[in-house]
Motif scaffolding. Structure first.
Motif, PDB file in Angstrom:
ATOM      1  N   GLY A   1       0.783  -1.225   0.000  1.00 46.84           N
ATOM      2  CA  GLY A   1       0.000   0.000   0.000  1.00 46.84           C
ATOM      3  C   GLY A   1       0.814   1.273   0.000  1.00 46.84           C
ATOM      4  O   GLY A   1       0.259   2.373  -0.038  1.00 46.84           O
ATOM      5  N   ASP A   2       2.140   1.156   0.047  1.00 42.98           N
ATOM      6  CA  ASP A   2       3.000   2.338   0.040  1.00 42.98           C
ATOM      7  C   ASP A   2       3.902   2.358  -1.195  1.00 42.98           C
ATOM      8  O   ASP A   2       4.867   3.109  -1.258  1.00 42.98           O
TER       9      ASP A   2
ATOM     10  N   SER B   1       5.599  -0.242  -2.152  1.00 46.74           N
ATOM     11  CA  SER B   1       6.533  -1.369  -2.014  1.00 46.74           C
ATOM     12  C   SER B   1       5.740  -2.663  -1.833  1.00 46.74           C
ATOM     13  O   SER B   1       4.517  -2.648  -1.664  1.00 46.74           O
TER      14      SER B   1
ATOM     15  N   ARG C   1      10.746  -7.223   2.321  1.00 45.41           N
ATOM     16  CA  ARG C   1      10.264  -6.085   1.546  1.00 45.41           C
ATOM     17  C   ARG C   1      11.178  -5.899   0.337  1.00 45.41           C
ATOM     18  O   ARG C   1      12.401  -5.990   0.448  1.00 45.41           O
TER      19      ARG C   1
END
Length: 264
Positions: free
Chosen positions: A151-152, A154, A188
């Motif tokens: 959601g950012d 990444s 990530r």
């Protein structure tokens, strides 16, 4: 009365022997460096279980760090804080992406006496895990992963469960690999593309263990990094998978002990 006295003496003797055992173990551990284990992507601290058992039996104090797997800089900062809380000499051990994190985290820490890379990245300054993976052909990881948007902008990255054993730990039983596929920790994506800071291997001696069946980090890349770091020793484990700490914990523990002994 005499029987009771003898029984009491027997209990006291056993208690003293027990305390002597505890005391000797404490002395053994105090005489040895602390081994700090840093897991990589798609794994967790339990992946070191077999290695920990062998190190503990040999009298080494051990800390298995829960690597956040969020970013190289952030993960290295966290590891530095863990290392700062450990008194005395340290043997720092990284698996896979754990090497990417420990390499800059150990820089400037006078307590870190040895770096041990287990199927791990040993980056130079500004090198990322992706840079190194692609330096030589052989990795099949790209076709095995899946992404989860955060959601950012990444993503979290994991290995597809159906491909996990073949990709990550082909030399481990199907039952154990299936469990590891479920408990794998995601990394990530920005952590894989972020460059590392100043490398500790330029000033701290290093040891490398290279599994020849590694499908994540090509063995050629691992040999390149070991040569560049002027490793004190390079151990090849024929046919072992990327998860060599799980499949060959004895050989991993032996190299760690070798590094610990050489730095005393």
């Amino acid at each position: 009365m005499r029987k009771r006295t003898i029984a009491v003496i027997g209990v006291l003797v056993l208690a003293m022997l027990g305390l002597a055992g505890v005391s000797s173990q404490a002395v053994a551990k105090a005489d040895k460096p602390t081994v700090v284990l840093v897991h990589g992507a798609f794994a967790e601290s339990a992946s070191w279980d077999g290695v920990i058992k062998r190190l503990d039996k040999a009298g080494y104090p051990v800390v298995a760090v829960a690597n956040p797997l969020r970013s190289v800089s952030g993960d290295a900062t966290y590891l530095r804080s863990v290392l700062a809380g450990i008194k005395g000499p340290i043997v720092l051990v990284g698996h896979s992406y754990g090497g990417q994190v420990m390499t800059p985290a150990a820089t400037g820490n006078q307590n870190v006496k040895a770096l041990v890379y287990i199927a791990a990245f040993a980056p130079a300054k500004s090198e990322s895990a992706l840079d190194l993976t692609n330096k030589f052909p052989g990795s099949t990881l790209g076709a095995a992963i899946q992404s989860i948007p955060l959601g950012d902008g990444s993503n979290d990255v994991t290995i597809q469960p159906a491909k996990f054993r073949e990709q990550f730990m082909a030399d481990v039983s199907r039952k154990e690999a299936a469990l590891a596929a479920v408990t794998q920790r995601p990394i990530r994506d920005v952590a894989l593309s972020e460059g590392a800071g100043d490398p500790a291997w330029t000033s701290i001696p290093s040891w490398f263990l290279i599994p020849t069946g590694d499908k994540n980090i090509p063995p050629a890349v691992q040999h390149f990094m070991a040569d560049r770091a002027h490793a004190k020793a390079v151990v090849e484990v024929k046919g072992a998978s990327h998860a060599v700490a799980v499949s060959e914990p004895g050989k991993v523990a032996d190299l760690i002990k070798q590094a610990a002994t050489a730095t005393r």
